[in-house]
Write an enzyme that holds these catalytic residues in place. Structure first.
Site, PDB file in Angstrom:
ATOM      1  N   HIS A   1       0.844  -1.209   0.000  1.00  0.00           N
ATOM      2  CA  HIS A   1       0.000   0.000   0.000  1.00  0.00           C
ATOM      3  C   HIS A   1       0.876   1.254   0.000  1.00  0.00           C
ATOM      4  CE1 HIS A   1      -2.811  -2.838   2.229  1.00  0.00           C
ATOM      5  NE2 HIS A   1      -3.596  -2.392   1.273  1.00  0.00           N
TER       6      HIS A   1
ATOM      7  N   LYS B   1      -1.500  -6.410  -7.698  1.00  0.00           N
ATOM      8  CA  LYS B   1      -1.720  -7.612  -6.898  1.00  0.00           C
ATOM      9  C   LYS B   1      -3.175  -8.075  -7.067  1.00  0.00           C
ATOM     10  CE  LYS B   1      -1.669 -10.379  -3.174  1.00  0.00           C
ATOM     11  NZ  LYS B   1      -3.042 -10.302  -2.762  1.00  0.00           N
TER      12      LYS B   1
END
Ligand code: PAF
Length: 282
Positions: free
Chosen positions: A33, A149
């Site tokens: 992130h 992802k």
């Protein structure tokens, strides 16, 4: 860095901002992130605020899934966001984002959203698209960064943005991996020690499958089956290992297309997903 908890406060904070970069998250942040936040910071341009949202979106969880137990780690997340160039954390309550039952929802097309993840998590992409559209409306970003992802999610969001003509540039962030190859994920924290040691086998099986394709094999179904059998023999319960076209996530039609191998498999109670892009050949 500011923390704002309502859409009204967010609008007030962003009043006058010309451009805004946005990274939506469900919190429990990891390096993957934070790399997206740094990418947003870099792409945003001088003076453009970077907003990250933290919102665990009930709409994208099936009743048997981990909505209630999904880790909420707000203090730590806010600290990490501050250290990585975020200007505003938007952490709305459910009643702020969904002030009434959300019966208008975004339905992405079945060919893209009811396959792979969508086949095993019915309604998942409806929940994702609906919340992302609501978050886009709140933040009104000029660019937003999503990780590769969640490859299918990225494709579905891009499709929604294109079809609804949303004025948002969608950037893709590369998958971050641990040294042993395991793709970083908030759900890795669910793995027991022995499972964590086994978990890199998923990425390994994708690399092996990709190597076979790169070496010229085109018996896709046999390769997918062998990868799933290999995982099963190690104690995994694969939902799918699939070779798909990068362009539209449909099965390959001809040799040489740019492909991606996508996979989801359970290890104990934890469901992991991963993918690997293969460049076009010839
Ligand atoms: O990828 C996620 O964390 C979520 O699906 C997203 C995009 C924040 C929407 O809830």
């Amino acid at each position: 860095m500011q923390v704002v908890k309502t859409t009204a406060a967010l609008r007030a904070s962003l009043a006058g901002a010309r451009d805004t970069a946005f990274v939506p998250t469900m919190g429990n942040l990891h390096e993957g992130h934070l790399a997206l936040v740094r990418q947003a910071r870099q792409a945003a341009g001088a003076g453009a605020p970077v907003v990250a949202s933290i919102f665990v979106n009930r709409l994208q969880f099936a009743p048997h899934e981990d909505f209630d137990s999904y880790p909420r780690t707000f203090e730590r997340d806010a600290q990490l966001l501050q250290e990585n160039g975020c200007d505003i954390v938007f952490a709305p309550s459910e009643s702020d984002l969904y002030p009434e039952p959300q019966d208008v929802k975004v339905h992405p097309p079945a060919a893209l959203a009811d396959v792979l993840e969508g086949a095993f998590r019915p309604g998942f992409f409806i929940g994702v698209c609906t919340v992302v559209l609501k978050l886009f409306n709140a933040v009104q970003p000029h660019l937003a960064v999503f990780g590769k992802k969640d490859y299918q999610q990225l494709m579905v969001i891009r499709h929604m943005v294109r079809q609804l003509a949303l004025p948002v540039q969608v950037l893709a962030g590369e998958t971050c991996r641990a040294d042993d190859g395991l793709a970083l994920s908030s759900r890795n924290g669910y793995l027991a020690a022995a499972e964590r040691a086994e978990a890199p086998a998923l990425a390994r099986s994708l690399r092996e499958l990709a190597a076979a394709v790169q070496a010229g094999r085109s018996d896709w179904a046999a390769l997918e089956q062998a990868a799933m059998d290999g995982l099963r023999s190690r104690g995994w319960a694969p939902d799918y290992v699939a070779l798909r076209r990068q362009a539209d996530l449909q099965p390959p039609a001809a040799a040489g297309e740019a492909l991606v191998v996508v996979a989801a498999a359970r290890l104990g109670q934890t469901r992991l997903i991963d993918n690997l892009e293969l460049p076009a050949r010839g």
